[in-house]
Design a protein around this motif. Sequence first.
Motif, mmCIF file in Angstrom:
data_model
loop_
_atom_site.group_PDB
_atom_site.id
_atom_site.type_symbol
_atom_site.label_atom_id
_atom_site.label_comp_id
_atom_site.label_asym_id
_atom_site.label_seq_id
_atom_site.Cartn_x
_atom_site.Cartn_y
_atom_site.Cartn_z
ATOM 1 N N PHE A 46 0.789 -1.090 -0.251
ATOM 2 C CA PHE A 46 0.001 -0.006 0.110
ATOM 3 C C PHE A 46 0.866 1.428 -0.032
ATOM 4 N N LEU A 47 1.874 1.303 0.906
ATOM 5 C CA LEU A 47 2.773 2.403 0.784
ATOM 6 C C LEU A 47 3.442 2.475 -0.134
ATOM 7 N N ARG A 48 3.761 1.551 -1.063
ATOM 8 C CA ARG A 48 4.454 1.852 -2.416
ATOM 9 C C ARG A 48 3.481 2.174 -3.569
ATOM 10 N N ASP A 49 2.189 1.617 -3.481
ATOM 11 C CA ASP A 49 1.307 1.734 -4.707
ATOM 12 C C ASP A 49 0.335 2.890 -4.419
ATOM 13 N N ASP A 50 -0.002 3.293 -3.351
ATOM 14 C CA ASP A 50 -1.082 4.269 -3.216
ATOM 15 C C ASP A 50 -0.427 5.564 -3.662
ATOM 16 N N PRO A 51 -0.995 6.377 -4.595
ATOM 17 C CA PRO A 51 -0.672 7.582 -5.331
ATOM 18 C C PRO A 51 -0.241 8.770 -4.220
ATOM 19 N N GLU A 52 -1.068 8.976 -3.145
ATOM 20 C CA GLU A 52 -0.666 9.718 -2.238
ATOM 21 C C GLU A 52 0.467 9.283 -1.168
ATOM 22 N N CYS A 53 0.409 8.251 -1.146
ATOM 23 C CA CYS A 53 1.813 7.844 -0.129
ATOM 24 C C CYS A 53 3.207 7.334 -1.107
ATOM 25 N N ASN A 54 3.089 6.879 -1.960
ATOM 26 C CA ASN A 54 4.074 6.784 -3.234
ATOM 27 C C ASN A 54 5.523 6.683 -2.577
#
Length: 183
Positions: A46-54
């Motif tokens: 999630f931390l890699r793929d979520d555009p807001e986290c990236n």
Amino acid sequence: MHPTHNHPTIYRIKECLSDMNLKATEFRNDTTVIAEPKDIHTLLRFLRDDPECNYDLLIDVTAIDYLNYPSSTIGRFAVIWILANTETSSRIQVKTFLNPSMDTSGIEDDPALHLESSTDIWPGAEWREREVFDMFGIRFDGHPDLRRILMWKKFPAHPLRKDYPLQGRGERINLAIVEREDS
């Protein structure tokens, strides 16, 4: 997890992964998210793929042995992933705790010391996970080449564990010293 910290990722995690039992800590402007072992792989993806986290850069994977540490009631070993977002220069640490289910002085394969490999998320995790395995005995399931990286193949222990003697167990005594002919 209580989003009381100023790090924007904490709010995003709380919003999207509310079903996970997560904790967050902050020390000297370093934010750490603590997750259960079963949730680590999902959180990392999630931390890699979520555009807001990236968090597109894995800086490190390491471990700590908290044996006999006074305030460590969560688990003996911690595994830590240090991540960065290369666009915003934002960093975050993700941590999980593992508690061995038996005496860990040997090289046993303790089922409690297994995590899912993050090499499918960050291929660069391969050597880092091998080092954690070699030094602490924590196995990463699904790793493409989980073998020792620093110690020899049949080394009988994991030398960064706190129960490993500082002087070793005599492993070096059996090594033959080979001198070069030109010396």
